[in-house]
Design an enzyme around this catalytic site. Sequence first.
Site, PDB file in Angstrom:
ATOM      1  N   GLN A 108     -23.637 -48.848 -37.812  1.00 37.57           N
ATOM      2  CA  GLN A 108     -23.448 -47.875 -38.901  1.00 37.57           C
ATOM      3  C   GLN A 108     -22.345 -46.876 -38.575  1.00 37.57           C
ATOM      4  O   GLN A 108     -21.732 -46.309 -39.477  1.00 37.57           O
ATOM      5  CB  GLN A 108     -24.751 -47.113 -39.174  1.00 37.57           C
ATOM      6  CG  GLN A 108     -25.864 -47.940 -39.794  1.00 37.57           C
ATOM      7  CD  GLN A 108     -26.810 -48.465 -38.742  1.00 37.57           C
ATOM      8  OE1 GLN A 108     -26.401 -48.766 -37.626  1.00 37.57           O
ATOM      9  NE2 GLN A 108     -28.075 -48.607 -39.097  1.00 37.57           N
ATOM     10  N   ARG A 145     -39.536 -49.249 -44.928  1.00 39.99           N
ATOM     11  CA  ARG A 145     -38.828 -48.628 -43.807  1.00 39.99           C
ATOM     12  C   ARG A 145     -39.754 -47.554 -43.219  1.00 39.99           C
ATOM     13  O   ARG A 145     -39.766 -46.413 -43.687  1.00 39.99           O
ATOM     14  CB  ARG A 145     -37.512 -47.958 -44.277  1.00 39.99           C
ATOM     15  CG  ARG A 145     -36.445 -48.825 -44.900  1.00 39.99           C
ATOM     16  CD  ARG A 145     -35.731 -49.792 -43.960  1.00 39.99           C
ATOM     17  NE  ARG A 145     -35.289 -49.305 -42.679  1.00 39.99           N
ATOM     18  CZ  ARG A 145     -34.097 -48.755 -42.418  1.00 39.99           C
ATOM     19  NH1 ARG A 145     -33.217 -48.607 -43.386  1.00 39.99           N
ATOM     20  NH2 ARG A 145     -33.766 -48.379 -41.200  1.00 39.99           N
ATOM     21  N   ARG A 203     -29.351 -47.186 -47.048  1.00 38.16           N
ATOM     22  CA  ARG A 203     -30.083 -46.802 -45.834  1.00 38.16           C
ATOM     23  C   ARG A 203     -29.754 -45.342 -45.541  1.00 38.16           C
ATOM     24  O   ARG A 203     -28.929 -44.727 -46.206  1.00 38.16           O
ATOM     25  CB  ARG A 203     -29.794 -47.713 -44.634  1.00 38.16           C
ATOM     26  CG  ARG A 203     -28.494 -48.448 -44.578  1.00 38.16           C
ATOM     27  CD  ARG A 203     -27.296 -47.587 -44.324  1.00 38.16           C
ATOM     28  NE  ARG A 203     -27.524 -46.645 -43.237  1.00 38.16           N
ATOM     29  CZ  ARG A 203     -26.904 -45.507 -43.111  1.00 38.16           C
ATOM     30  NH1 ARG A 203     -26.010 -45.127 -44.008  1.00 38.16           N
ATOM     31  NH2 ARG A 203     -27.139 -44.677 -42.117  1.00 38.16           N
ATOM     32  N   GLY A 204     -30.395 -44.809 -44.499  1.00 36.13           N
ATOM     33  CA  GLY A 204     -30.217 -43.388 -44.200  1.00 36.13           C
ATOM     34  C   GLY A 204     -31.312 -42.594 -44.912  1.00 36.13           C
ATOM     35  O   GLY A 204     -31.648 -42.872 -46.071  1.00 36.13           O
ATOM     36  N   ALA A 205     -31.834 -41.580 -44.195  1.00 38.62           N
ATOM     37  CA  ALA A 205     -33.059 -40.904 -44.646  1.00 38.62           C
ATOM     38  C   ALA A 205     -33.002 -40.413 -46.091  1.00 38.62           C
ATOM     39  O   ALA A 205     -33.862 -40.741 -46.919  1.00 38.62           O
ATOM     40  CB  ALA A 205     -33.350 -39.740 -43.696  1.00 38.62           C
ATOM     41  N   ASN A 263     -34.382 -40.427 -34.470  1.00 40.71           N
ATOM     42  CA  ASN A 263     -33.089 -40.809 -35.038  1.00 40.71           C
ATOM     43  C   ASN A 263     -32.728 -42.188 -34.495  1.00 40.71           C
ATOM     44  O   ASN A 263     -33.438 -42.758 -33.657  1.00 40.71           O
ATOM     45  CB  ASN A 263     -32.018 -39.764 -34.688  1.00 40.71           C
ATOM     46  CG  ASN A 263     -30.769 -39.920 -35.538  1.00 40.71           C
ATOM     47  OD1 ASN A 263     -30.857 -40.072 -36.755  1.00 40.71           O
ATOM     48  ND2 ASN A 263     -29.602 -39.916 -34.922  1.00 40.71           N
ATOM     49  N   LYS A 264     -31.611 -42.714 -34.970  1.00 39.26           N
ATOM     50  CA  LYS A 264     -31.190 -44.069 -34.615  1.00 39.26           C
ATOM     51  C   LYS A 264     -31.244 -44.290 -33.101  1.00 39.26           C
ATOM     52  O   LYS A 264     -30.904 -43.414 -32.321  1.00 39.26           O
ATOM     53  CB  LYS A 264     -29.773 -44.306 -35.149  1.00 39.26           C
ATOM     54  CG  LYS A 264     -29.208 -45.681 -34.960  1.00 39.26           C
ATOM     55  CD  LYS A 264     -30.099 -46.806 -35.456  1.00 39.26           C
ATOM     56  CE  LYS A 264     -30.406 -46.714 -36.934  1.00 39.26           C
ATOM     57  NZ  LYS A 264     -31.451 -47.698 -37.356  1.00 39.26           N
ATOM     58  N   ASP A 324     -34.206 -39.174 -39.019  1.00 37.64           N
ATOM     59  CA  ASP A 324     -35.000 -39.884 -40.016  1.00 37.64           C
ATOM     60  C   ASP A 324     -36.368 -39.246 -40.181  1.00 37.64           C
ATOM     61  O   ASP A 324     -37.024 -39.440 -41.197  1.00 37.64           O
ATOM     62  CB  ASP A 324     -35.142 -41.350 -39.593  1.00 37.64           C
ATOM     63  CG  ASP A 324     -33.759 -41.975 -39.492  1.00 37.64           C
ATOM     64  OD1 ASP A 324     -33.266 -42.489 -40.489  1.00 37.64           O
ATOM     65  OD2 ASP A 324     -33.149 -41.883 -38.401  1.00 37.64           O
TER      66      ASP A 324
HETATM   67  O1  MRU Z   1     -31.491 -47.642 -40.047  1.00 36.43           O
HETATM   68  P1  MRU Z   1     -30.729 -46.640 -40.843  1.00 36.43           P
HETATM   69  O2  MRU Z   1     -29.280 -46.917 -41.003  1.00 36.43           O
HETATM   70  O3  MRU Z   1     -31.413 -46.294 -42.148  1.00 36.43           O
HETATM   71  O4  MRU Z   1     -30.873 -45.397 -39.910  1.00 36.43           O
HETATM   72  C1  MRU Z   1     -30.842 -44.161 -40.346  1.00 36.43           C
HETATM   73  C2  MRU Z   1     -29.632 -43.529 -39.889  1.00 36.43           C
HETATM   74  O5  MRU Z   1     -28.604 -43.731 -40.463  1.00 36.43           O
HETATM   75  C3  MRU Z   1     -29.643 -42.675 -38.744  1.00 36.43           C
HETATM   76  O6  MRU Z   1     -30.724 -42.720 -37.936  1.00 36.43           O
HETATM   77  C4  MRU Z   1     -29.166 -41.321 -39.142  1.00 36.43           C
HETATM   78  O7  MRU Z   1     -28.584 -40.776 -38.049  1.00 36.43           O
HETATM   79  C5  MRU Z   1     -30.223 -40.435 -39.692  1.00 36.43           C
HETATM   80  S1  MRU Z   1     -30.542 -40.694 -41.343  1.00 36.43           S
HETATM   81  C6  MRU Z   1     -29.701 -39.401 -42.033  1.00 36.43           C
END
Ligand code: MRU
Length: 380
Positions: free
Chosen positions: A208, A95, A54-56, A259-260, A249
């Site tokens: 996370q 996603r 996960r994560g962008a 973002n999250k 993201d």
């Molecule tokens: O749902 P996730 O864990 O894929 O979410 C993404 C993230 O980890 C965050 O939003 C993060 O701060 C940005 S992605 C580099």
Amino acid sequence: MNVNGQHYRTIWPNESNGKIIRLIDQRFLPHQFVIEEVGTPEEMATAIKEMHVRGAGLIGAAAGYGMYLATLSAEPGASFEDDLAAFAAKLKATRPTAVNLAWAIERQLKAIGAVKGVDEKRGAAFEMAQQIADEDAEYCRRIGEHGEELIRRLSAEKGGGPVNILTHCNAGWLAFVDHGSATAPIYAAHDHGISVHVWVDETRPRSQGSKLTAWELGEHGVPHTVIADNAGGHLMQHGRVDAVIVGTDRTTRTGDVANKIGTYLKALAAKDNAVPFYVALPSSSFDWNIRDGLKEIPIEERGSEEVSHADGWHRGEQIEVRVTPQSSAAANFGFDVTPRQLVTGLITERGICQANEESILRLFPEQAAQQSLALPKESE
Ligand code: MRU
């Protein structure tokens, strides 16, 4: 970055069998370090959807390798391109908020379409997957260089005392191929002897922050403290946060930041307390096609069980427990949008800019040239 003193990327091709992709399965961290082997495009789609990765940036890299695996499994013949297109559409839906996903898939489709012959297409897809991963690692390294200067300045203002940085979720190396975005400046500063301490938002519902960010900072020896999601405002009011650095993201060409979930509330608190609020991102996380983050960024909604339940480590095994009444409904919005006016600056691989269209396009002039004709003016 290092795990137990050994360098790892978060995703890489198996050295002895290029048809297998290896990745760190993040569902088991911080308690177990598990490497998963992925051999089919469907398995990669599941790994993205179910958040083994996960994560962008990492979602983008995984999509790049997923498309490569799709070229291996698609039948040579008339339906080859159609099979790839069908898989690409399926992968894009896994996603919806992270723009790196669509960006990597489009790059792959272009690279695959540019050559003739199935073997050539497979070769091109592998090369492109590697390029996406390498670029991600390199851009994050550069983000670290630029962001380190900000931390150095804050440190000087404090006479060398520890710089307290608050971060939300995990925009660390686990969210990319290496280095991370929000964490890259922190690692760079720490490695160069600047004293830093990180407030790590736990980041419910999937935690996370407490699971991943805390783990990777610990592996690298960076002092940090995990806090409940709602503690940040209090800490800012008492002068205990020198800067907020988060990832994203998807960020619009005008500087609105998805973002999250919960990031927006931290940005509001930072504004109220005159704490600088930075967003670190490689250019792959810009969506150059949109201007209004609130209206145009799709917000992923995930299963309610991530809110109604929590998991943890108990007597040597991972267990899940219910934390809400059986009869209560739960809703799980994955992301929120922080409007540009709450953002102090964007830390990119090319340097730091303000969160507005003019400043962003000055750093990325090729985007202005490529797309200005296609876009309506903001006032229209
Ligand atoms: O749902 P996730 O864990 O894929 O979410 C993404 C993230 O980890 C965050 O939003 C993060 O701060 C940005 S992605 C580099």
